[in-house]
Design a protein around this motif. Structure first.
Motif, short mmCIF file in Angstrom:
data_model
loop_
_atom_site.label_atom_id
_atom_site.label_comp_id
_atom_site.label_asym_id
_atom_site.label_seq_id
_atom_site.Cartn_x
_atom_site.Cartn_y
_atom_site.Cartn_z
N THR A 106 1.17 -1.06 0.07
CA THR A 106 -0.06 -0.15 -0.16
C THR A 106 0.93 1.22 0.29
OG1 THR A 106 -2.21 -1.52 1.24
CG2 THR A 106 -2.37 1.62 1.11
N LYS A 107 2.08 1.49 0.61
CA LYS A 107 2.88 2.08 1.22
C LYS A 107 3.61 1.83 -0.14
CE LYS A 107 4.88 5.46 4.20
NZ LYS A 107 3.24 5.81 4.84
N LEU A 108 4.15 2.06 -1.04
CA LEU A 108 4.35 1.50 -2.02
C LEU A 108 3.61 2.48 -4.09
CD1 LEU A 108 6.74 -1.45 -2.80
CD2 LEU A 108 7.39 0.53 -2.58
N LEU A 109 1.97 2.17 -3.19
CA LEU A 109 1.47 2.57 -4.22
C LEU A 109 1.20 4.24 -3.87
CD1 LEU A 109 0.26 1.59 -6.51
CD2 LEU A 109 -1.75 1.69 -5.20
N LYS A 110 0.61 4.32 -2.61
CA LYS A 110 0.37 5.76 -1.82
C LYS A 110 1.37 6.58 -2.39
CE LYS A 110 -1.29 5.63 2.25
NZ LYS A 110 -1.72 5.40 3.58
N GLU A 111 2.58 6.36 -2.15
CA GLU A 111 3.44 7.57 -1.90
C GLU A 111 4.21 7.54 -3.94
OE1 GLU A 111 6.29 7.78 0.58
OE2 GLU A 111 4.43 7.73 2.11
N ILE A 160 9.77 -3.77 -13.24
CA ILE A 160 9.32 -4.39 -11.68
C ILE A 160 10.43 -4.07 -10.97
CG2 ILE A 160 9.85 -6.62 -10.78
CD1 ILE A 160 9.26 -8.54 -12.87
N ALA A 161 10.37 -3.12 -10.46
CA ALA A 161 11.22 -1.83 -9.31
C ALA A 161 11.33 -2.79 -8.06
CB ALA A 161 9.75 -0.56 -9.22
N PHE A 162 10.03 -3.88 -7.82
CA PHE A 162 9.81 -4.15 -6.62
C PHE A 162 9.37 -5.79 -6.56
CE2 PHE A 162 10.54 0.22 -5.53
CZ PHE A 162 11.36 -0.24 -4.36
N THR A 163 10.57 -6.53 -5.71
CA THR A 163 9.83 -7.65 -5.59
C THR A 163 9.74 -8.01 -4.32
OG1 THR A 163 12.11 -8.37 -5.42
CG2 THR A 163 11.26 -8.94 -7.39
N ILE A 164 8.29 -8.75 -3.67
CA ILE A 164 7.95 -8.94 -1.92
C ILE A 164 7.67 -10.57 -2.01
CG2 ILE A 164 6.35 -8.38 -0.58
CD1 ILE A 164 7.53 -5.73 -1.66
N ASP A 190 13.59 -8.09 -3.04
CA ASP A 190 13.88 -7.00 -2.17
C ASP A 190 13.08 -6.54 -0.29
OD1 ASP A 190 14.99 -5.58 -4.43
OD2 ASP A 190 12.96 -5.65 -5.03
N ILE A 191 12.70 -8.24 0.21
CA ILE A 191 11.96 -7.32 1.26
C ILE A 191 11.46 -9.04 1.62
CG2 ILE A 191 9.73 -6.34 1.09
CD1 ILE A 191 10.33 -4.99 4.13
N THR A 192 11.32 -10.21 2.24
CA THR A 192 10.64 -11.29 2.70
C THR A 192 10.03 -11.17 4.32
OG1 THR A 192 12.20 -11.89 1.25
CG2 THR A 192 11.20 -13.43 3.22
N GLU A 228 15.88 0.82 -0.87
CA GLU A 228 15.10 1.64 -0.41
C GLU A 228 13.74 1.02 0.30
OE1 GLU A 228 14.19 2.32 -4.68
OE2 GLU A 228 12.74 3.87 -4.52
N VAL A 229 13.88 0.07 0.76
CA VAL A 229 12.27 -0.91 1.65
C VAL A 229 12.97 -0.57 2.69
CG1 VAL A 229 10.85 -2.49 0.13
CG2 VAL A 229 13.31 -2.55 1.12
N LEU A 230 14.27 -0.74 3.24
CA LEU A 230 14.46 -0.03 4.69
C LEU A 230 14.62 0.75 4.97
CD1 LEU A 230 16.55 -2.24 6.15
CD2 LEU A 230 18.18 -0.80 5.29
N ASN A 231 14.29 1.95 3.99
CA ASN A 231 13.80 3.73 4.48
C ASN A 231 12.44 3.69 4.63
OD1 ASN A 231 14.39 6.19 4.50
ND2 ASN A 231 14.88 6.60 2.49
N ILE A 232 12.21 3.34 3.64
CA ILE A 232 10.12 2.89 3.85
C ILE A 232 9.50 1.78 5.31
CG2 ILE A 232 7.94 2.31 3.82
CD1 ILE A 232 10.26 1.81 0.72
N ILE A 233 10.73 1.18 5.67
CA ILE A 233 10.03 1.14 7.21
C ILE A 233 10.65 1.65 8.24
CG2 ILE A 233 10.60 -1.59 8.45
CD1 ILE A 233 10.08 -2.85 6.60
N GLN A 234 11.83 2.56 8.26
CA GLN A 234 12.41 3.00 9.07
C GLN A 234 11.26 4.11 8.75
OE1 GLN A 234 16.14 2.67 8.09
NE2 GLN A 234 17.03 1.38 9.53
#
Ligand SMILES: Cc1cc2nc3c(=O)[nH]c(=O)nc-3n(C[C@H](O)[C@H](O)[C@H](O)COP(=O)(O)OP(=O)(O)OC[C@H]3O[C@@H](n4cnc5c(N)ncnc54)[C@H](O)[C@@H]3O)c2cc1C
Ligand code: SF4
Ligand code: SF4
Length: 458
Positions: free
Chosen positions: A116-121, A204-208, A299-301, A326-332
């Motif tokens: 949701t965060k990836l899409l919202k931002e 494909i920018a992010f793999t979850i 990129d994140i598991t 980049e995902v580390l930053n979003i989490i922080q």
């Protein structure tokens, strides 16, 4: 003339049905369909005359480049990156949940929060994940989503075959930045496909990733539905695999089924689901030859926090391994803004939480490779080698589970094709193996204390 996936993978019973081969085929010759066991496999809709071999190069069970080698190319040079053989590359590890998404999600709702965060931002334009379909023949399929409500509606786990052939074709047609969820083998397939295809690589920018111990067939869902009391499991239009109950622990979740006629049935993990899951009934053979526990190329598991200090909380808690800065930053940022209830946890705890899956995909895999070698079966190259160095009781357990895995598929065909599914006869057929598994458990109870005493005396 290069070999293709049909000869090398499907005919050797090593296909997990991810659909990547069909999605990448330049001539669109492959189509993903159900086999008799309710598993997806590709078949040729016309004869392949180009023999380019691309399908085999993107197949997670056809290309021998392993997760460590591919991971080194993607993550190896990132500053602060660490590596452990169990987890692959990682930057940091976390535990926690999202208050907003926890209730409707599989564990702590962190996967839905990040999507949701990836899409919202506007970090991505689209999110791709399995979405409920209300179609008894296809309860879930991968869809391209572009709004937050659809992402929330797709939360939860799909213990059901899904495949990515169509979305791979769409990504190539529709420009944009995509985030996609996947089990470890799917993420590997996407990485292999991206190595070969520029559009996939750029878009494909992010793999979850999700930790995974095994996939299940469509027949598995029909079997559990019948076990829960559903009279006609061919008419199920909806299934929720991770229902949460405040009187239970997080690991005693329930499956909930809704039939076309509106009737609903519910069954808890401890009421028969665990028997079918842990004994690997109706699991594809490919899962026996998988050594990636933590979706090492994602990129994140995300995974369940299967640790005593968290499993008591019925609402569910995530453990998280982050690999992309980049995902580390979003989490922080999410932690700082108190959007999520998440803190750091040691990677040793993350490994401890998945001890069972690690044993399955490393030590037990070595023995399965040895057994396959003995039978002359073709198996993919793995990061562990074939070995018979494993305890005698474990050997018996592995063999029994392999027998049950195969026999369950045939017994389902023989006894459960008509409605209502004949659960009683199915279970009677499975009974000789179940009995032996319980005997092994009893034996282990007695021999384990004796071994411990011997060790102390030594
Ligand atoms: C087949 C399978 C086996 C698993 N095995 C383990 C295990 O052994 N140990 C463990 O700790 N965790 C396992 N998991 C992961 C775990 O069940 C949760 O998915 C994970 O903890 C994320 O929880 P969440 O609350 O953050 O996810 P949610 O917020 O519920 O979001 C999950 C996201 O993943 C997507 N998704 C669901 N199923 C699939 C699928 N099959 N393929 C791709 N995307 C999917 C959903 O659409 C959603 O977007 C498994 C998951 C699956 C699907
Ligand atoms: S595992 Fe995936 S890529 Fe390989 S043959 Fe099966 S569907 Fe195709
Ligand atoms: S166990 Fe491995 S092969 Fe099977 S679905 Fe999970 S990641 Fe894929």
């Amino acid at each position: 003339m290069k070999p293709n996936v049909i000869d090398e993978v499907v005919k050797n019973n090593l296909c997990v049905g991810c659909g990547t081969c069909a999605g990448i085929c330049p001539q669109k010759i492959l189509r993903i369909q159900d086999n008799e066991y309710g598993e997806y496999i590709p078949s040729e809709v016309q004869v392949c005359d180009s023999h380019c071999g691309l399908c085999l190069e993107v197949c997670p069970f056809g290309n021998n480049e392993n997760e460590t080698q591919i991971g080194a190319k993607i993550y190896g040079s990132i500053e602060g990156m660490k590596y452990l053989p169990e987890t692959g590359y990682y930057l940091d590890s976390y535990v926690g949940y999202s208050n907003e998404f926890r209730q409707s999600s599989a564990s702590g709702g962190m996967a839905t929060w990040i999507l949701t965060k990836l899409l919202k931002e506007n970090i991505v334009d689209y999110v791709i994940c399995p979405t409920p379909q209300k179609n008894p023949e296809k309860l879930f399929s991968f869809e391209i989503l572009s709004d937050e409500n659809s992402i929330k509606a797709a939360s939860g786990s799909a213990y059901y075959p899904v495949e990515i052939s169509e979305v791979i074709q769409k990504i190539q047609e529709i420009p944009g930045r995509y985030a996609i969820t996947g089990l470890p083998c799917f993420i590997k397939a996407l990485r292999l496909a991206a190595q070969k295809n520029r559009k996939l690589r750029e878009r494909i920018a992010f793999t979850i990733g999700l930790v995974c111990g095994q996939m299940k067939s469509k027949n598995y869902t029909k079997y559990i539905a019948a076990l829960s009391g559903s009279i006609n499991s061919n008419e199920i239009i909806s299934v929720h695999y991770r229902g949460k109950s405040s009187e239970k622990t997080a690991n005693d979740y329930y499956y909930q089924f809704i039939n076309e006629d509106g009737s609903q049935h519910k069954i808890f993990w401890s009421e028969g689901v665990s028997e079918a899951w842990l004994n690997r009934w109706l699991t594809p053979n490919a899962c026996n030859y998988c050594d990636d526990v933590f979706a090492e190329l994602a990129d994140i598991t995300f995974m369940d926090a299967w640790l005593p200090e968290y499993s008591k909380d019925s609402m569910g808690t995530n453990l998280v391994l982050a690999r992309s800065p980049e995902v580390l930053n979003i989490i922080q940022k999410g932690i700082e803004k108190a959007e999520i209830n998440v803190s750091k946890i040691s990677v040793a705890k993350v490994i401890q939480s998945q001890a069972g899956v690690i044993e399955l995909k490393r030590k037990q895999l070595s023995y399965r490779l040895y057994l396959a070698e003995q039978k002359g079966q073709k198996v993919p190259e793995k990061r562990v080698s074939a070995s018979k160095e494993i305890g005698i009781l474990k050997k018996r357990e592995i063999k029994l589970k392999e027998i049950m895995q195969e026999e369950s598929k045939q017994h389902f065909l023989d006894n459960c094709q008509n409605q209502p599914v004949d659960v009683k006869t199915f279970r009677t057929r499975m009974n000789p193996c179940i009995r032996q598994i319980y005997q092994l458990k009893l034996l282990r109870k007695f021999t384990f204390p004796m071994q411990a005493v011997k060790k102390i005396l030594k």
